[in-house]
Design an enzyme around this catalytic site. Structure first.
Site, mmCIF file in Angstrom:
data_model
loop_
_atom_site.group_PDB
_atom_site.id
_atom_site.type_symbol
_atom_site.label_atom_id
_atom_site.label_comp_id
_atom_site.label_asym_id
_atom_site.label_seq_id
_atom_site.Cartn_x
_atom_site.Cartn_y
_atom_site.Cartn_z
ATOM 1 N N ASN A 126 -2.404 5.196 10.465
ATOM 2 C CA ASN A 126 -1.872 4.464 9.319
ATOM 3 C C ASN A 126 -2.009 2.963 9.542
ATOM 4 O O ASN A 126 -1.252 2.363 10.291
ATOM 5 C CB ASN A 126 -0.417 4.843 9.075
ATOM 6 C CG ASN A 126 0.129 4.249 7.796
ATOM 7 O OD1 ASN A 126 -0.498 3.393 7.178
ATOM 8 N ND2 ASN A 126 1.300 4.697 7.401
ATOM 9 N N ASP A 166 9.125 -9.624 -5.651
ATOM 10 C CA ASP A 166 10.503 -9.926 -6.035
ATOM 11 C C ASP A 166 11.296 -8.703 -6.475
ATOM 12 O O ASP A 166 12.456 -8.824 -6.847
ATOM 13 C CB ASP A 166 10.507 -10.954 -7.175
ATOM 14 C CG ASP A 166 9.932 -12.292 -6.731
ATOM 15 O OD1 ASP A 166 10.092 -12.644 -5.543
ATOM 16 O OD2 ASP A 166 9.326 -12.983 -7.568
ATOM 17 N N HIS A 179 10.006 -2.545 -5.850
ATOM 18 C CA HIS A 179 8.732 -1.828 -5.807
ATOM 19 C C HIS A 179 8.147 -1.798 -4.389
ATOM 20 O O HIS A 179 7.567 -0.794 -3.980
ATOM 21 C CB HIS A 179 7.746 -2.477 -6.786
ATOM 22 C CG HIS A 179 6.468 -1.743 -6.943
ATOM 23 N ND1 HIS A 179 6.389 -0.512 -7.552
ATOM 24 C CD2 HIS A 179 5.206 -2.061 -6.573
ATOM 25 C CE1 HIS A 179 5.145 -0.100 -7.546
ATOM 26 N NE2 HIS A 179 4.397 -1.022 -6.953
#
Length: 155
Positions: A119, A91, A94
């Site tokens: 990756n 949320d 980050h």
């Protein structure tokens, strides 16, 4: 791969025999990471990479990948490296920071050291998306690592 001109082209080589591969895996979102790792190991086996030529290192999360990968690349012990992890949107902002900075760090390590890094850090909106993608992404990381290691030996 055929081309329409007379330019010589290097075809990909997926032979892993004798290649030394380092894997850095996150502990965060562990079930997803273990699924990625399982698929990656199976594909490395299929490509002929010997288990004794693979080293697995665990790190806490995606932001710790670049430093561990850098240290491994600088050691000159690996032909290619693989980053395994999962960043699932939450949320807050980050998600963007972790996704963008881990990817940027991994790319920087490749360019700085000349060691290819596949990756396989999934960046997804939901855990369900990660579970759908983890098998193919794990296999793909193994193929990318082997192909790029072989390519760089030929350049």
């Amino acid at each position: 791969m055929g081309t329409s001109s007379d330019i010589f082209e290097l075809d990909p080589i997926y032979q892993g025999k004798g290649l030394r591969i380092g894997i850095v895996m996150s502990r965060f979102n562990k079930d997803i990471c273990e699924g990625l790792l399982s698929a990656c190991e199976t594909e490395l086996d299929r490509l002929g990479v010997a288990r004794e030529d693979v080293l697995l290192v665990d790190v806490p999360g995606a932001l710790e990948h670049p430093l561990a990968l850098q240290k491994m690349a600088q050691s000159a012990r690996y032909d290619a490296l693989i980053a395994i992890g999962a960043v699932v949107r939450g949320d807050t902002y980050h998600f963007e920071i972790v996704s963008n900075e881990s990817s940027r760090g991994i790319l920087d390590v490749q360019l700085e050291t000349g060691v290819p890094i596949a990756n396989a850090i999934l960046t997804v909106d939901t855990e369900e998306q990660a579970h759908v993608r983890m098998a193919e992404k794990g296999r793909d990381a193994a193929r990318v690592a082997v192909e790029m290691a072989n390519l760089l030996k030929r350049l």
